[in-house]
Scaffold this active site. Structure first.
Site, PDB file in Angstrom:
ATOM      1  CB  VAL A 148      -0.901  -0.109   1.161  1.00 16.00           C
ATOM      2  CG1 VAL A 148      -1.987  -0.836   1.065  1.00 16.00           C
ATOM      3  CG2 VAL A 148      -0.216  -0.238   2.558  1.00 16.00           C
ATOM      4  CE1 TYR A 186      -2.042   1.294  14.898  1.00 18.78           C
ATOM      5  CE2 TYR A 186      -3.014   1.992  17.027  1.00 18.78           C
ATOM      6  CZ  TYR A 186      -3.042   0.936  15.878  1.00 18.78           C
ATOM      7  OH  TYR A 186      -3.944  -0.014  15.386  1.00 18.78           O
TER       8      TYR A 186
HETATM    9  P1  NAD Z   1      -2.138  -7.904  11.320  1.00 16.91           P
HETATM   10  O1  NAD Z   1      -0.764  -7.499  11.669  1.00 16.91           O
HETATM   11  O2  NAD Z   1      -2.748  -9.324  11.484  1.00 16.91           O
HETATM   12  O3  NAD Z   1      -2.595  -7.326   9.818  1.00 16.91           O
HETATM   13  C1  NAD Z   1      -2.199  -6.292   9.329  1.00 16.91           C
HETATM   14  C2  NAD Z   1      -2.518  -6.323   7.742  1.00 16.91           C
HETATM   15  O4  NAD Z   1      -1.848  -5.146   7.139  1.00 16.91           O
HETATM   16  C3  NAD Z   1      -1.407  -7.496   7.410  1.00 16.91           C
HETATM   17  O5  NAD Z   1      -2.447  -8.169   6.267  1.00 16.91           O
HETATM   18  C4  NAD Z   1      -0.428  -7.069   6.765  1.00 16.91           C
HETATM   19  O6  NAD Z   1       0.287  -7.649   5.714  1.00 16.91           O
HETATM   20  C5  NAD Z   1      -0.901  -5.564   6.239  1.00 16.91           C
HETATM   21  N1  NAD Z   1      -0.054  -4.551   5.802  1.00 16.91           N
HETATM   22  C6  NAD Z   1       1.121  -3.889   6.745  1.00 16.91           C
HETATM   23  N2  NAD Z   1       1.930  -3.466   5.734  1.00 16.91           N
HETATM   24  C7  NAD Z   1       1.219  -3.335   4.517  1.00 16.91           C
HETATM   25  C8  NAD Z   1       1.696  -2.937   3.223  1.00 16.91           C
HETATM   26  N3  NAD Z   1       2.882  -1.839   3.225  1.00 16.91           N
HETATM   27  N4  NAD Z   1       1.055  -3.177   2.065  1.00 16.91           N
HETATM   28  C9  NAD Z   1       0.134  -4.197   2.139  1.00 16.91           C
HETATM   29  N5  NAD Z   1      -0.386  -4.583   3.340  1.00 16.91           N
HETATM   30  C10 NAD Z   1       0.204  -4.316   4.722  1.00 16.91           C
HETATM   31  O7  NAD Z   1      -3.121  -7.029  12.369  1.00 16.91           O
HETATM   32  P2  NAD Z   1      -4.518  -6.712  12.740  1.00 16.91           P
HETATM   33  O8  NAD Z   1      -4.981  -6.667  14.018  1.00 16.91           O
HETATM   34  O9  NAD Z   1      -5.526  -7.396  11.749  1.00 16.91           O
HETATM   35  O10 NAD Z   1      -5.072  -5.197  11.944  1.00 16.91           O
HETATM   36  C11 NAD Z   1      -5.542  -4.813  11.003  1.00 16.91           C
HETATM   37  C12 NAD Z   1      -5.859  -3.320  11.072  1.00 16.91           C
HETATM   38  O11 NAD Z   1      -6.617  -3.288  12.344  1.00 16.91           O
HETATM   39  C13 NAD Z   1      -4.781  -2.367  11.460  1.00 16.91           C
HETATM   40  O12 NAD Z   1      -5.059  -1.143  10.619  1.00 16.91           O
HETATM   41  C14 NAD Z   1      -4.654  -2.283  12.689  1.00 16.91           C
HETATM   42  O13 NAD Z   1      -3.994  -0.953  13.008  1.00 16.91           O
HETATM   43  C15 NAD Z   1      -6.083  -2.233  13.156  1.00 16.91           C
HETATM   44  N6  NAD Z   1      -6.527  -2.501  14.621  1.00 16.91           N
HETATM   45  C16 NAD Z   1      -6.119  -3.540  15.011  1.00 16.91           C
HETATM   46  C17 NAD Z   1      -6.409  -3.764  16.697  1.00 16.91           C
HETATM   47  C18 NAD Z   1      -6.066  -5.070  17.189  1.00 16.91           C
HETATM   48  O14 NAD Z   1      -6.143  -4.963  18.473  1.00 16.91           O
HETATM   49  N7  NAD Z   1      -5.662  -5.905  16.411  1.00 16.91           N
HETATM   50  C19 NAD Z   1      -7.190  -2.834  17.266  1.00 16.91           C
HETATM   51  C20 NAD Z   1      -7.568  -1.374  16.448  1.00 16.91           C
HETATM   52  C21 NAD Z   1      -7.188  -1.175  15.086  1.00 16.91           C
END
Ligand code: NAD
Length: 245
Positions: free
Chosen positions: A63, A155
């Site tokens: 991305v 973040y």
């Molecule tokens: P995760 O690490 O499992 O997923 C993150 C995803 O982003 C992965 O598929 C990764 O490959 C992708 N990604 C990272 N850099 C990238 C790049 N340069 N190009 C393409 N893809 C890329 O974590 P998650 O918890 O599933 O997080 C997903 C979203 O949810 C994120 O935006 C995170 O900030 C948000 N979020 C997560 C939580 C939590 O508690 N898990 C809470 C609030 C928000």
């Protein structure tokens, strides 16, 4: 089957919340484009979906790289015929670093994934939506969209920024048939939170971490026609994390 006939591009679909959302959307009849950097994981998820009788393809993209986004979106739209739903879920965390512990490289990298990434993908897909006069965007915020402390300074900044992006998209394109909303997950069990033993979980009303499927359920609602009067909203799915803080 709430998404029959729809094509959904799930950015960050190869893991965590994006994986759960890809699978749920496919169960509801969508043709899913699982988009991310990890081809092996993407292929596995596509196989899981197609083994269950669903439709899915993998789209490789970084991305932070405009050319890669352009190629992936064009290829996906060609393969699937169109795109109806964009889920902007790629994200990385900063390990709770405060501003003195954050170097410029970390700041730039995190903002490139969490903010510029959503901008680049949206910019590429918006013309497809505008041509049809219809489209749905779901951006992924966080409890860090509202409060400090669930991340470090970069973040939390990025997750506030994505809320502003959501509002402005809604403001600019709502009357052109584009529905834009944000989900603000709390602490959810995914690879991002693996190994983090957050004592604050016991203080939140739900008293536990969330499951990726609980975010996928919210995403399904925002992707479906049932949420058609929602615009620019921030849907908290955080077990009450933000209510008492
Ligand atoms: P995760 O690490 O499992 O997923 C993150 C995803 O982003 C992965 O598929 C990764 O490959 C992708 N990604 C990272 N850099 C990238 C790049 N340069 N190009 C393409 N893809 C890329 O974590 P998650 O918890 O599933 O997080 C997903 C979203 O949810 C994120 O935006 C995170 O900030 C948000 N979020 C997560 C939580 C939590 O508690 N898990 C809470 C609030 C928000």
């Amino acid at each position: 089957m709430k998404l029959t006939g729809k094509v959904a591009m799930i950015i960050g679909g190869t893991s965590g919340l994006g994986e759960a959302t890809s699978k749920r959307f496919a169960e509801e009849g969508a043709h899913v484009i699982v988009a991310g950097r990890d081809r092996e994981a993407g292929d596995r998820i596509v196989r899981d979906i197609t083994d269950q009788g669903g439709r899915a393809v993998f789209a490789e993209l970084d991305v932070t790289d405009a050319d890669s986004v352009k190629r992936a979106v064009r290829k996906a739209a060609d393969t699937c015929g169109t795109i109806d739903i964009l889920y902007n879920g790629a994200g990385i965390h900063d390990g709770y670093k405060d501003v003195t512990e954050t170097d410029e490289e970390l700041f730039d990298k995190l903002m490139a994934v969490n903010v510029k990434g959503a901008f680049l993908v949206t910019k590429e897909i918006m013309p497809i939506f505008l041509k049809k006069g219809r489209g749905t965007i779901i951006n992924i915020g966080s409890q860090s969209t509202f409060v400090a402390g669930a991340g470090g300074s970069t973040y939390v900044t990025s997750k506030h920024a994505i809320a502003g992006f959501t509002k402005q998209l809604s403001y600019d394109f709502g009357q052109k048939g584009i529905k834009v909303n944000l989900i603000a997950p709390g602490f959810i069990d995914t690879p991002m939170t693996e190994g983090i033993d957050d004592s604050r979980l016991k203080d939140i009303p739900a008293g536990r971490a969330g499951k990726p499927e609980e975010i996928a359920a919210a995403a399904l609602f925002l992707a479906s026609d049932e949420s058609d009067y929602m615009q620019g909203s921030e849907m908290k799915v955080d077990g009450g994390w933000t209510v008492g803080r």
